[in-house]
Scaffold this motif. Structure first.
Motif, PDB file in Angstrom:
ATOM      1  N   UNK A   1       0.806  -1.224   0.000  1.00 20.65           N
ATOM      2  CA  UNK A   1       0.000   0.000   0.000  1.00 20.65           C
ATOM      3  C   UNK A   1       0.838   1.273   0.000  1.00 20.65           C
ATOM      4  N   UNK A   2       2.163   1.116  -0.090  1.00 21.55           N
ATOM      5  CA  UNK A   2       3.040   2.275   0.064  1.00 21.55           C
ATOM      6  C   UNK A   2       2.805   3.341  -1.003  1.00 21.55           C
ATOM      7  N   UNK A   3       2.593   2.921  -2.247  1.00 18.05           N
ATOM      8  CA  UNK A   3       2.500   3.889  -3.345  1.00 18.05           C
ATOM      9  C   UNK A   3       1.106   4.510  -3.480  1.00 18.05           C
ATOM     10  N   UNK A   4       0.153   4.053  -2.687  1.00 18.22           N
ATOM     11  CA  UNK A   4      -1.207   4.573  -2.810  1.00 18.22           C
ATOM     12  C   UNK A   4      -1.276   6.080  -2.583  1.00 18.22           C
ATOM     13  N   UNK A   5      -0.463   6.575  -1.670  1.00 23.27           N
ATOM     14  CA  UNK A   5      -0.518   7.995  -1.319  1.00 23.27           C
ATOM     15  C   UNK A   5       0.696   8.775  -1.811  1.00 23.27           C
TER      16      UNK A   5
ATOM     17  N   UNK B   1      10.029  10.382  -2.327  1.00 29.02           N
ATOM     18  CA  UNK B   1       9.476   9.040  -2.115  1.00 29.02           C
ATOM     19  C   UNK B   1      10.527   8.121  -1.500  1.00 29.02           C
ATOM     20  N   UNK B   2      11.735   8.185  -2.016  1.00 29.20           N
ATOM     21  CA  UNK B   2      12.822   7.347  -1.511  1.00 29.20           C
ATOM     22  C   UNK B   2      13.108   7.645  -0.043  1.00 29.20           C
TER      23      UNK B   2
ATOM     24  N   UNK C   1      10.499   4.689  -8.379  1.00 25.76           N
ATOM     25  CA  UNK C   1      10.427   3.533  -7.492  1.00 25.76           C
ATOM     26  C   UNK C   1       9.147   2.737  -7.734  1.00 25.76           C
ATOM     27  N   UNK C   2       8.046   3.423  -7.922  1.00 22.94           N
ATOM     28  CA  UNK C   2       6.781   2.770  -8.253  1.00 22.94           C
ATOM     29  C   UNK C   2       6.869   2.068  -9.598  1.00 22.94           C
ATOM     30  N   UNK C   3       7.568   2.670 -10.544  1.00 28.09           N
ATOM     31  CA  UNK C   3       7.722   2.063 -11.874  1.00 28.09           C
ATOM     32  C   UNK C   3       8.491   0.747 -11.794  1.00 28.09           C
TER      33      UNK C   3
END
Length: 555
Positions: free
Chosen positions: A360-364, A547-548, A370-372
């Protein structure tokens, strides 16, 4: 000068099992080039750029699990092999390097393409020799010289493998008049093999293995190996045993194996010290996770066994108390069986917590690279090969690490330079029919683009480029990012895209700038593309940094 002995070198290589040679064009190396190109058992690949050629040979040797020959002309051409040979040395990859040279009497006389080539690779080869002057035509001397070549090949093939070097001075005339046939006998020297461990040899370790309440089996960089994976799976159910493998260990999918080391240590920095084992057993080569390396080095276990074939010891953690020269398979085969338990260990709980957080980390979060990387790893097809460039590509992948099934993971983490990331992936794809996916940054791609400068780029190679307009890693590291010179001298911002690379070398090109474009592009790349493709993802360095930092601080 008779060229027949040079034809004998090629014949010796063929008999010793070499099936691929990577050649870079030149005049001084003409006798070697012709001798190898006329051996039907050896497939020759022409790569004009020597630095790329050496990394391509490294990739071929890894993928084929066999020694590959490298041939270049004299002078600075030989120096361009050095980065790849250092990488091969620390990864244990067997390569035979044949460098053409001018006769010794021409050195230091300002002759063109003439430098000191004898021993030029120093300690980064397992062995080296200089081809002798055989102008006297002594058949005994020829046989002795070829036996030395066969012996060096066996040294490079013996575990742990590595590069070996033969410097070959060649006098004119360099081109044969008519057919050349080697009429002498061809020597063979078998590589030394480590004997498998017996139960008797394990008596000294068996008691300590059974008495240790908590054993931590840590797997470093290791090629995808079904036999090792099955043995680790059986071991994972024994009481008090924790199996841990980072991304490059290729232990993903092994039951009860902890793989998300970076994610765990980001959230729980004291995970090692709070759960320190009585006995640490390390298998394989270097560890990717700097956090784990640092944790162990600062708080070493009382007992640490390292298991690896061969005699060289690299005590990266500074804590080895016993060195066991064996293949990990053989070692695990003869370990006494501990009681079987279904009780989860502490590290399994930490792994589950890290997976929940990652899911669920990339939800917000804002859209970033990193998401890619998480998206790419999630859609890789079964049986694919994933190649990770050094710098942020391999770091991101080790953090997000979704279940990878039967995907084999590779990375040049012997010396961890960016110079051969593209070329070694090309080498893998050239001798394989599987799909190969390379994750690489924009700087590393441009730095290594000459790897694609050859007659045929393999269709099974797909390249995913993370383009943040420079050396984005330097905006993430505390040291350089805090300096006013960071943008100009470390990140070195640039605006070049991968489109020209794709166009110049015949790749299909896809450009992505949004979350949806990336999702669609990765799906097409992994599920539908039947031709060589470059998919470039453009992101913001500032967003990537934010994000990192949020992830690594465990928030």
């Amino acid at each position: 000068m008779s060229l027949e002995p040079i034809w004998g070198i090629a014949a010796t290589c063929a008999k010793q099992g070499i099936r691929h040679a990577v050649l870079s064009p030149g005049s001084r190396c003409a006798p070697l080039t012709l001798a190898f190109s006329r051996r039907p058992e050896i497939t020759c690949h022409v790569v004009p750029d020597e630095r790329s050629a050496a990394y391509i040979a490294l990739g071929m040797a890894q993928q084929s699990d066999s020694m590959v020959a490298l041939i270049c002309t004299s002078g600075t051409a030989a120096l361009n092999y050095a980065p790849a040979l250092a990488e091969a040395f620390y990864l244990g990859v067997p390569l035979l390097v044949l460098t053409a040279d001018r006769p010794a009497e021409l050195i230091d006389r300002r002759e063109g393409q003439t430098i000191h080539q004898s021993g030029v690779y120093g300690p980064h080869v397992k062995g080296s020799s200089v081809w002798p002057d055989l102008s006297g035509g002594d058949s005994v001397a020829v046989q002795a010289a070829l036996f030395d070549v066969a012996g060096l090949i066996s040294v490079g093939q013996a575990l742990p493998g590595g590069p070996v070097h033969v410097n070959v001075p060649l006098a004119e005339p360099l081109y044969p008049q008519g057919e050349v046939v080697f009429s002498g006998s061809i020597p063979v020297v078998e590589p030394r093999k480590d004997a498998d461990l017996s139960h008797a040899k394990m008596d000294g370790y068996a008691g300590r293995w059974l008495d240790a309440a908590h054993v931590f089996v840590l797997v470093g960089q290791f090629d995808y190996d079904d036999d090792l994976r099955s043995k680790l799976a059986a071991l994972s159910h024994q009481e008090g045993v924790t199996i841990v493998g980072d991304l490059l260990a290729n232990t993903h999918g092994v039951p009860r194996c902890t793989n998300m080391i970076e994610a765990i240590l980001s959230s729980c920095p004291n995970a090692w010290s709070d759960n320190k084992p009585d006995l640490l057993i390390t298998l394989g080569k270097s560890l990717l996770s700097k956090r784990l390396r640092t944790s162990i080095a600062m708080d070493p276990p009382s007992e640490h066994w390292h298991v690896e074939e061969g005699e060289d010891v690299f005590d990266t953690l500074g804590s080895i108390t016993a060195r066991i020269s064996s293949s990990p398979d053989s070692f695990l085969e003869v370990l006494p069986v501990r009681p079987v338990t279904e009780t989860a260990c502490r590290w399994e709980s930490l792994e589950r917590d890290a997976r929940v957080r990652m899911d669920c980390f990339f939800d917000d979060q804002e859209f970033g690279e990193m998401e890619c990387v998480s998206g790419l790893l999630a859609v890789l097809p079964e049986g694919a090969h994933l190649h990770l460039a050094s710098s942020m590509s391999v770091r991101y992948a080790s953090m997000v690490l979704p279940p990878l099934g039967s995907v084999a993971v590779w990375s040049n983490r012997g010396t961890a330079g960016i110079d051969g990331c593209l070329a070694s992936a090309v080498g893998h794809a050239m001798v394989s029919t599987a799909s190969h996916f390379l994750l690489i940054g924009d700087v590393a791609l441009q730095y290594g683009r000459n790897a694609l400068w050859q007659s045929a780029v393999p269709d099974n190679l797909h390249i995913v480029v993370l383009n943040n307009g420079g050396g984005g890693i330097f905006s993430l590291i505390d040291g350089p990012s805090s300096q006013p010179e960071c943008e100009a001298f470390f990140i070195a911002e640039q605006s070049i895209t991968a489109e020209s690379v794709a166009r110049d070398f015949g790749f299909q090109y896809i450009s992505c700038t949004t979350r949806q474009q990336v999702a669609d592009g990765l799906k097409d790349l992994c599920c539908q593309s039947a031709e060589a493709t470059v998919l470039e993802i453009h992101t913001s360095r500032e967003t990537n940094r934010d994000v990192y930092q949020l992830f690594t601080k465990g928030s």
